[in-house]
Design a protein around this motif. Sequence first.
Motif, PDB file in Angstrom:
ATOM      1  N   ILE A  21      -9.210   4.357   3.902  1.00  0.00           N
ATOM      2  CA  ILE A  21      -9.873   3.628   2.820  1.00  0.00           C
ATOM      3  C   ILE A  21      -9.202   2.268   2.644  1.00  0.00           C
ATOM      4  O   ILE A  21      -7.998   2.200   2.388  1.00  0.00           O
ATOM      5  CB  ILE A  21      -9.793   4.431   1.508  1.00  0.00           C
ATOM      6  CG1 ILE A  21     -10.570   5.746   1.643  1.00  0.00           C
ATOM      7  CG2 ILE A  21     -10.319   3.621   0.323  1.00  0.00           C
ATOM      8  CD1 ILE A  21     -10.373   6.694   0.486  1.00  0.00           C
ATOM      9  N   PRO A  22      -9.939   1.169   2.774  1.00  0.00           N
ATOM     10  CA  PRO A  22      -9.354  -0.165   2.556  1.00  0.00           C
ATOM     11  C   PRO A  22      -8.887  -0.307   1.108  1.00  0.00           C
ATOM     12  O   PRO A  22      -9.535   0.187   0.187  1.00  0.00           O
ATOM     13  CB  PRO A  22     -10.521  -1.113   2.846  1.00  0.00           C
ATOM     14  CG  PRO A  22     -11.492  -0.317   3.643  1.00  0.00           C
ATOM     15  CD  PRO A  22     -11.367   1.091   3.143  1.00  0.00           C
ATOM     16  N   TYR A  23      -7.746  -0.971   0.924  1.00  0.00           N
ATOM     17  CA  TYR A  23      -7.236  -1.172  -0.434  1.00  0.00           C
ATOM     18  C   TYR A  23      -6.578  -2.533  -0.562  1.00  0.00           C
ATOM     19  O   TYR A  23      -6.240  -3.187   0.422  1.00  0.00           O
ATOM     20  CB  TYR A  23      -6.252  -0.065  -0.814  1.00  0.00           C
ATOM     21  CG  TYR A  23      -5.029   0.042   0.065  1.00  0.00           C
ATOM     22  CD1 TYR A  23      -3.865  -0.664  -0.224  1.00  0.00           C
ATOM     23  CD2 TYR A  23      -5.034   0.864   1.191  1.00  0.00           C
ATOM     24  CE1 TYR A  23      -2.745  -0.557   0.577  1.00  0.00           C
ATOM     25  CE2 TYR A  23      -3.917   0.980   1.994  1.00  0.00           C
ATOM     26  CZ  TYR A  23      -2.763   0.271   1.677  1.00  0.00           C
ATOM     27  OH  TYR A  23      -1.646   0.372   2.485  1.00  0.00           O
ATOM     28  N   VAL A  24      -6.397  -2.940  -1.790  1.00  0.00           N
ATOM     29  CA  VAL A  24      -5.823  -4.246  -2.104  1.00  0.00           C
ATOM     30  C   VAL A  24      -4.318  -4.110  -2.317  1.00  0.00           C
ATOM     31  O   VAL A  24      -3.851  -3.114  -2.847  1.00  0.00           O
ATOM     32  CB  VAL A  24      -6.480  -4.809  -3.386  1.00  0.00           C
ATOM     33  CG1 VAL A  24      -5.766  -6.072  -3.859  1.00  0.00           C
ATOM     34  CG2 VAL A  24      -7.949  -5.084  -3.139  1.00  0.00           C
ATOM     35  N   GLY A  25      -3.562  -5.110  -1.894  1.00  0.00           N
ATOM     36  CA  GLY A  25      -2.131  -5.144  -2.191  1.00  0.00           C
ATOM     37  C   GLY A  25      -1.250  -4.793  -1.020  1.00  0.00           C
ATOM     38  O   GLY A  25      -1.698  -4.665   0.122  1.00  0.00           O
ATOM     39  N   SER A  26       0.029  -4.626  -1.312  1.00  0.00           N
ATOM     40  CA  SER A  26       1.026  -4.357  -0.278  1.00  0.00           C
ATOM     41  C   SER A  26       0.799  -2.993   0.373  1.00  0.00           C
ATOM     42  O   SER A  26       0.237  -2.089  -0.236  1.00  0.00           O
ATOM     43  CB  SER A  26       2.434  -4.400  -0.887  1.00  0.00           C
ATOM     44  OG  SER A  26       2.702  -5.667  -1.444  1.00  0.00           O
ATOM     45  N   GLY A  27       1.262  -2.878   1.617  1.00  0.00           N
ATOM     46  CA  GLY A  27       1.127  -1.630   2.351  1.00  0.00           C
ATOM     47  C   GLY A  27       2.225  -0.643   1.998  1.00  0.00           C
ATOM     48  O   GLY A  27       2.950  -0.800   1.019  1.00  0.00           O
ATOM     49  N   ILE A  28       2.360   0.389   2.817  1.00  0.00           N
ATOM     50  CA  ILE A  28       3.288   1.485   2.519  1.00  0.00           C
ATOM     51  C   ILE A  28       4.736   0.996   2.486  1.00  0.00           C
ATOM     52  O   ILE A  28       5.469   1.234   1.515  1.00  0.00           O
ATOM     53  CB  ILE A  28       3.137   2.607   3.557  1.00  0.00           C
ATOM     54  CG1 ILE A  28       1.714   3.173   3.529  1.00  0.00           C
ATOM     55  CG2 ILE A  28       4.152   3.718   3.291  1.00  0.00           C
ATOM     56  CD1 ILE A  28       1.431   4.151   4.660  1.00  0.00           C
ATOM     57  N   ALA A  29       5.172   0.332   3.541  1.00  0.00           N
ATOM     58  CA  ALA A  29       6.582  -0.067   3.638  1.00  0.00           C
ATOM     59  C   ALA A  29       6.965  -1.057   2.545  1.00  0.00           C
ATOM     60  O   ALA A  29       7.993  -0.903   1.878  1.00  0.00           O
ATOM     61  CB  ALA A  29       6.861  -0.662   5.014  1.00  0.00           C
TER      62      ALA A  29
END
Length: 279
Positions: free
Chosen positions: A86-94
């Motif tokens: 699912i595309p999402y806004v903002g920083s990724g996991i790391a």
Amino acid sequence: MKVAVVMGGASPEHAISIASGNGIVRAVELLDHTAIPLVIDADGNWTDGQHEAIEILQACEVTIPALHGEGGEDGRLQGFLEQLHIPYVGSGIAASAIGLDKHLTKALLSAHGIPVTPGITVRGADLTDTELVLQQLKAAELEFPLFVKPVNGGSSFGVTRAIDPVSLEAAIADAAIIDRHVLIEREMAGREIDLAVLEFPDGRSKPRPRWRFMPIRGSRSSTRPRSTTAAGRAFPYPRCWRTDWPNGCGVRLSTSSRSSAAPDSRGWTSSYRPTANRW
């Protein structure tokens, strides 16, 4: 466009997240898109049910995480969304995981030559051994007043100004309720400047206009509110401990922010605070 807005969560910032999420919903609707709010309750459960929430998320074109603190800004929600593609806004996991962990954030910044607030991290049995903590502070050449805060967590929850060993012991106990890793930092005065860096689909990175948070002259409120409603560059907030600093007030520059300075494949959001902590 159908936009899912995830808000609430089990962190101490549940109510703040709900307010943020509702604001995002209104903004999405003003842009003539369809906003679908998804709430996680204070116990960490999806109010629509987990399976139903997943179906709604997968039916939307993008998700905006509006969760504050642990569970929403520490990479867990981001990993959940990536597992579902699912595309999402903002920083990724790391970037999210590092950004919410103040100890890791400071270590990363220091490794890249960026000055951070002098401090120590206390954990385990040391949390209840004030004498040992005082020895560690002495070895690190840290003197009162100090700021004590949970290593993981957003906002100013669990953040206390300690002026002597007695208040230090109480401050550590308060912070340890939120996180078993506690950061103790030197008190510092300066300006707070927030800088967001956005990565575009074509790989370009562009810094946004910097935001400078200004204290309201003469205010001694111990609460956290500050104005962030305008799209300008200066935002007042009522916070002042002393009146003998420049501009009549000391202000916080702190890694206690939720923002991350850690890049990853999705880009990053950074909060540039070179000298830390007056919150």
